[in-house]
Scaffold this motif. Sequence first.
Motif, PDB file in Angstrom:
ATOM      1  N   VAL A  19       0.794  -1.153   0.001  1.00 27.93           N
ATOM      2  CA  VAL A  19      -0.076   0.236   0.060  1.00 27.93           C
ATOM      3  C   VAL A  19       0.753   1.200  -0.096  1.00 27.93           C
ATOM      4  N   GLU A  20       1.995   1.387   0.644  1.00 28.38           N
ATOM      5  CA  GLU A  20       2.950   2.508   0.758  1.00 28.38           C
ATOM      6  C   GLU A  20       3.437   2.872  -0.497  1.00 28.38           C
ATOM      7  N   GLN A  21       3.514   1.911  -1.286  1.00 27.45           N
ATOM      8  CA  GLN A  21       3.999   2.212  -2.713  1.00 27.45           C
ATOM      9  C   GLN A  21       3.053   2.799  -3.804  1.00 27.45           C
ATOM     10  N   CYS A  22       1.846   2.285  -3.460  1.00 23.42           N
ATOM     11  CA  CYS A  22       0.572   2.704  -4.213  1.00 23.42           C
ATOM     12  C   CYS A  22       0.329   4.195  -3.870  1.00 23.42           C
ATOM     13  N   GLU A  23       0.283   4.434  -2.447  1.00 21.47           N
ATOM     14  CA  GLU A  23       0.118   5.609  -1.919  1.00 21.47           C
ATOM     15  C   GLU A  23       0.965   6.708  -2.441  1.00 21.47           C
ATOM     16  N   GLY A  24       2.536   6.233  -2.453  1.00 24.90           N
ATOM     17  CA  GLY A  24       3.368   7.186  -2.745  1.00 24.90           C
ATOM     18  C   GLY A  24       3.517   7.682  -4.131  1.00 24.90           C
ATOM     19  N   LEU A  25       3.282   6.729  -5.108  1.00 21.96           N
ATOM     20  CA  LEU A  25       2.736   6.819  -6.527  1.00 21.96           C
ATOM     21  C   LEU A  25       1.850   7.777  -6.653  1.00 21.96           C
ATOM     22  N   LEU A  26       0.662   7.759  -6.102  1.00 24.80           N
ATOM     23  CA  LEU A  26      -0.705   8.498  -6.298  1.00 24.80           C
ATOM     24  C   LEU A  26      -0.093  10.028  -5.669  1.00 24.80           C
ATOM     25  N   SER A  27       0.402   9.954  -4.649  1.00 25.28           N
ATOM     26  CA  SER A  27       0.681  11.408  -3.943  1.00 25.28           C
ATOM     27  C   SER A  27       1.589  11.959  -4.847  1.00 25.28           C
ATOM     28  N   ASP A  28       2.725  11.118  -5.514  1.00 21.24           N
ATOM     29  CA  ASP A  28       3.684  12.139  -6.476  1.00 21.24           C
ATOM     30  C   ASP A  28       2.862  12.586  -7.729  1.00 21.24           C
ATOM     31  N   LEU A  29       1.974  11.574  -8.298  1.00 21.09           N
ATOM     32  CA  LEU A  29       0.931  12.120  -9.440  1.00 21.09           C
ATOM     33  C   LEU A  29       0.196  13.349  -9.148  1.00 21.09           C
ATOM     34  N   ILE A  30      -0.458  13.212  -8.089  1.00 22.85           N
ATOM     35  CA  ILE A  30      -1.187  14.461  -7.750  1.00 22.85           C
ATOM     36  C   ILE A  30      -0.452  15.519  -7.375  1.00 22.85           C
ATOM     37  N   THR A  31       0.681  15.510  -6.607  1.00 23.86           N
ATOM     38  CA  THR A  31       1.480  16.793  -6.414  1.00 23.86           C
ATOM     39  C   THR A  31       2.062  17.388  -7.730  1.00 23.86           C
ATOM     40  N   THR A  32       2.520  16.380  -8.697  1.00 22.64           N
ATOM     41  CA  THR A  32       3.091  16.861  -9.735  1.00 22.64           C
ATOM     42  C   THR A  32       2.099  17.818 -10.533  1.00 22.64           C
ATOM     43  N   SER A  33       0.798  16.946 -10.615  1.00 25.35           N
ATOM     44  CA  SER A  33      -0.250  17.620 -11.402  1.00 25.35           C
ATOM     45  C   SER A  33      -0.857  19.003 -10.764  1.00 25.35           C
ATOM     46  N   ALA A  34      -0.841  19.089  -9.373  1.00 24.48           N
ATOM     47  CA  ALA A  34      -1.333  20.366  -8.802  1.00 24.48           C
ATOM     48  C   ALA A  34      -0.099  21.165  -9.113  1.00 24.48           C
ATOM     49  N   SER A  35       1.218  21.075  -8.967  1.00 28.75           N
ATOM     50  CA  SER A  35       2.207  21.999  -9.170  1.00 28.75           C
ATOM     51  C   SER A  35       2.222  22.442 -10.628  1.00 28.75           C
TER      52      SER A  35
END
Length: 170
Positions: A19-35
């Motif tokens: 789950v940590e790997q999945c959450e990390g990838l999703l967080s990175d995707l959302i952070t990059t998109s928001a940026s």
Amino acid sequence: SDNLSTDIQVKSDVNFKDVEQCEGLLSDLITTSASNLFQRKLFCKSVYANYADIQTHHTQHVDFGYDFSAIYYPVTSWKAEDGGETVFIDSNDEVAFSVLPKPGRVIFFESELPHIARCPSPKSGKDRYSIAYKFENIGELNDDSQTEVVQSYSESEDESFEDSLQRENA
């Protein structure tokens, strides 16, 4: 589609080790998109899950202490009659617009916008889940380079946010 929301389809057939790997990838995707959307370097300061059933009562609020927010809806199916909208309120305390928790949808907005989550319709038989991301603006994007993703970190008792940034930029 309104200009404050962007749909991101997240692959559901990826085999994550944990789950940590999945959450990390999703967080990175959302952070990059928001940026990219806000043209700012953003640091994800907080991530948490929200739950609502037909008896849950939410109150109108703003996300104090943050600059930008995102809400991801990890639902597999949702119809308009299922309810559960995120409602944004204008300066006259009127509904400005609402967003349904469509599968794979992420909405991005300035944290000072008043909003409220509605509970799902009793007829839907569904519970409403969302994941909220809260960001701090740490600077403008450099037009000459790609978006730099500032990753979330686990802050230890002896390391401040500023110390962590200095270590990452060294």
